[in-house]
Design a protein around this motif. Structure first.
Motif, PDB file in Angstrom:
ATOM      1  N   GLU A 256     -21.752 -55.893  -3.720  1.00 43.40           N
ATOM      2  CA  GLU A 256     -20.851 -56.860  -3.734  1.00 43.40           C
ATOM      3  C   GLU A 256     -19.381 -56.111  -3.887  1.00 43.40           C
ATOM      4  O   GLU A 256     -18.397 -56.324  -3.192  1.00 43.40           O
ATOM      5  CB  GLU A 256     -20.777 -57.816  -4.884  1.00 43.40           C
ATOM      6  CG  GLU A 256     -22.008 -58.802  -4.803  1.00 43.40           C
ATOM      7  CD  GLU A 256     -21.944 -59.688  -5.808  1.00 43.40           C
ATOM      8  OE1 GLU A 256     -22.418 -60.975  -5.557  1.00 43.40           O
ATOM      9  OE2 GLU A 256     -22.079 -59.229  -6.983  1.00 43.40           O
ATOM     10  N   ASN A 259     -18.863 -54.969  -0.562  1.00 40.85           N
ATOM     11  CA  ASN A 259     -18.621 -55.835   0.588  1.00 40.85           C
ATOM     12  C   ASN A 259     -19.554 -55.575   1.521  1.00 40.85           C
ATOM     13  O   ASN A 259     -19.193 -55.433   2.675  1.00 40.85           O
ATOM     14  CB  ASN A 259     -17.339 -55.840   1.158  1.00 40.85           C
ATOM     15  CG  ASN A 259     -17.138 -57.214   1.768  1.00 40.85           C
ATOM     16  OD1 ASN A 259     -17.932 -58.357   1.581  1.00 40.85           O
ATOM     17  ND2 ASN A 259     -16.167 -57.082   2.828  1.00 40.85           N
ATOM     18  N   LEU A 294     -21.417 -62.528   0.055  1.00 34.35           N
ATOM     19  CA  LEU A 294     -22.068 -61.502   1.051  1.00 34.35           C
ATOM     20  C   LEU A 294     -22.970 -62.287   1.754  1.00 34.35           C
ATOM     21  O   LEU A 294     -23.248 -61.641   2.946  1.00 34.35           O
ATOM     22  CB  LEU A 294     -22.935 -60.445   0.245  1.00 34.35           C
ATOM     23  CG  LEU A 294     -22.263 -59.389  -0.551  1.00 34.35           C
ATOM     24  CD1 LEU A 294     -23.230 -58.345  -1.172  1.00 34.35           C
ATOM     25  CD2 LEU A 294     -21.091 -58.704   0.037  1.00 34.35           C
TER      26      LEU A 294
END
Length: 601
Positions: A256, A259, A294
């Motif tokens: 995360e 990204n 995501l």
């Protein structure tokens, strides 16, 4: 079912809660952990104790039938052909005098094999060893007298922990270490009891345990086993499973922070290659990311992330596969005999009935059986599995290190260099890389096999060894280092996601992030990071997990303290560059050991 179980008759109570039944061939690693760390009591079914009694009776009968029994009618090592029982008119007679000679030999042997070095082993390792040895011994295959089994049970149930030096085994039975347990049983050496270190005699007196009078092959049953090393391996295997669940969530949080792309973790991309660990690891990552941003399409997200991220299901899955292999070998070891010689109770004439060589080990009479010389003390299956697990953890260490290094690179994350907060003109995370890179370098060495090196000992009879203790100890050091590396990874991952305004974390990653922020605040300006790393390790070691078998657990340890809740903030663009990863082949080293040896026949 009748149960023979030592019960404390005086306070303080020890090991409250349900007792662990031993001797049924179904002792689980989780139960070993319970006895070792939670001081769970043990119970011994009556039928298991009856097997011990039968095995001891067969040993005495063999001696009377002039059958050579290593450890009973002949000595050990270079003395293996030297009789230790007298003959009267051509027959072996187990008179009081001869039995006393045997008892003297047993005591002398326990003393002669006590040659460990270093600080005492942790109580949990000694308790793990004792419950494993008790479980093995209750098969009756050892030939010890029932008092030996009672001794182990009483030590466990009354909290007597023999002082066992930390080092001194080459890995073909822990004879120079396990002997210290036997010495305390007979009232010698030293033990811990109720928080105090005292003489073995005082520990027995204070706990109300009668000293053992070893006879026959009792001493051999006590020293010729791998319980201390395999006990430590069992504890490490349990801890590795807990770590991997936590590490999967830390990685998901790192993804995360990057990204990153979830495509490599989909069922659609992993099921076509149904390696068990791969499929499981990908599922762990998906589960941790449930509800994450995501899963929402973003045009600027990279098609292919750096390989340490993209192939994490393989790196983590390889470790899960190796762990399963280690757990299987440990499970077999702790539930089956490792005795030499091995006592077999009951008829044994079915295998090669015409062989005079085989017949010489068989014991006749109303209760037939046999006493066979074996190599069952060999821990190689466990050691090889442990070394494979260490190698897999070394690969995982490399991946986590690369994960963390990528998070500070603006060209990869499109976040600030070294994840500096707005207004921080200092180093931010620029200098801390050296520490976790150094830990990873150490892990590369710890992951290497050690079982290939040995020196002949015991008059060249014992001419190979597994170095089992070193292999298991390296596994433990690897795990300690990995927790520290994961703490650095968590420090970076939480900083990265907090630099992404409006980003929604997954359910599991959010829980970990929020718990971490209670003890380690957002890094808005440079500060001393040492306490943050320690608090991260403490948090991870106690973070609750549920493994894939539905068993919730957490490691014992000191909960993290200090720190203040920290907020997120700053400005950063959600932009990842388009990266095309290269290929990396991670090959798992297979080690075949086909070395001729002759030992203790």
């Amino acid at each position: 079912m009748a149960v023979v179980c030592v019960v404390l008759g005086a306070p303080p109570a020890y090991g409250a809660g349900a007792a662990v039944s031993v001797g049924g061939g179904q002792l689980a690693v989780a139960q070993v952990v319970s006895v070792a760390r939670a001081d769970a009591r043990v119970s011994v079914p009556a039928e298991a104790m009856a097997r011990v009694d039968a095995g001891f009776g067969l040993v005495l009968k063999a001696a009377l039938q002039n059958i050579p029994v290593y450890g009973l009618t002949v000595g050990v090592g270079q003395n293996k052909d030297r009789p230790i029982f007298k003959e009267v008119n051509g027959q072996r007679v187990l008179s009081d005098e001869v039995l006393e000679v045997s008892r003297q030999f047993n005591r002398s042997s326990l003393r002669a094999h006590a040659a460990g070095v270093g600080d005492p082993l942790p109580a949990e390792v000694v308790r793990a060893a004792m419950v494993i040895r008790l479980n093995n011994l209750l098969s009756g295959s050892c030939g010890a007298q029932p008092d030996v089994a009672r001794g182990y049970a009483e030590f466990l149930n009354k909290g007597v922990v023999p002082v066992v030096p930390a080092s001194g085994t080459v890995g073909e039975s822990d004879i120079t270490l396990a002997s210290h347990i036997g010495l305390v049983m007979v009232g010698e050496w030293e033990a811990f009891y109720q928080g105090r270190r005292m003489s073995g005699a005082d520990a027995l007196k204070a706990s109300g345990i009668e000293p053992l009078r070893p006879v026959g092959k009792d001493f051999l049953c006590i020293i010729s086993n791998n319980g201390l090393v395999v006990g430590e391996a069992a504890l490490h295997a349990h801890d590795v499973r807990q770590y991997l669940r936590r590490a999967a969530t830390v990685f998901a949080l790192s993804l995360e922070g990057l990204n990153g792309n979830v495509a490599p973790f989909l069922e659609a991309t992993t099921r076509p290659r149904p390696f068990p660990g791969l499929v499981e690891a990908a599922g762990m990552v998906r589960e941790a990311l449930d509800g994450s941003s995501l899963w929402t399409a973003e045009d600027k997200r990279a098609l292919q992330d750096p390989l340490s991220y993209r192939d994490m299901a393989y790196s983590l899955g390889n470790t899960l596969d190796a762990l399963r292999g280690a757990e299987q070998m440990i499970d077999i070891h702790i539930n089956h005999t490792e005795d030499n010689p091995m006592v077999v109770i009951g008829p044994t004439g079915g295998e090669r009935p015409g062989s005079s060589q085989i017949r010489r080990y068989q014991v006749g009479g109303d209760t037939p059986g046999a006493i066979y010389p074996t190599a069952n003390f060999e821990p190689l299956p466990v050691v090889a599995a442990v070394e494979r697990l260490s190698l897999a953890l070394g690969t995982l260490s490399e991946s986590f290190t690369m994960n963390t290094l990528r998070l500070v690179e603006p060209e990869v994350t499109h976040l600030s260099r070294f994840l500096a907060a707005p207004g921080n003109t200092g180093h931010s995370f620029g200098a801390v890389q050296k520490t976790f890179v150094a830990l990873n370098t150490e892990n590369r060495t710890l992951a290497m096999p050690v079982s290939l090196g040995s020196v002949p000992v015991a008059g060249n009879i014992e001419d190979r060894a597994t170095q089992s203790q070193l292999a298991v100890r390296n596994l433990g050091r690897l795990l300690d280092n990995l927790y520290r590396i994961s703490s650095f990874q968590l420090l970076h991952a939480t900083q990265a996601v907090d630099l992404r305004p409006g980003f929604t974390l997954g359910s599991s990653t959010k829980h970990l992030h929020d718990e971490y922020r209670k003890v380690v605040p957002f890094v808005d300006q440079d500060r001393v990071f040492t306490p943050d790393i320690e608090r991260g390790v403490a948090l991870l070691r106690t973070h609750p997990v549920t493994d894939n078998r539905g068993e919730g657990d957490q490691d014992s340890g000191t909960p993290p303290t200090g720190g203040v809740p920290g907020g997120a903030g700053g400005t950063a663009t959600n932009l990842n560059p388009y990266l095309l990863g290269g290929g990396v082949l991670v090959a798992l080293t297979g080690i075949g050991l086909l070395m001729s040896r002759y030992r203790r026949q």
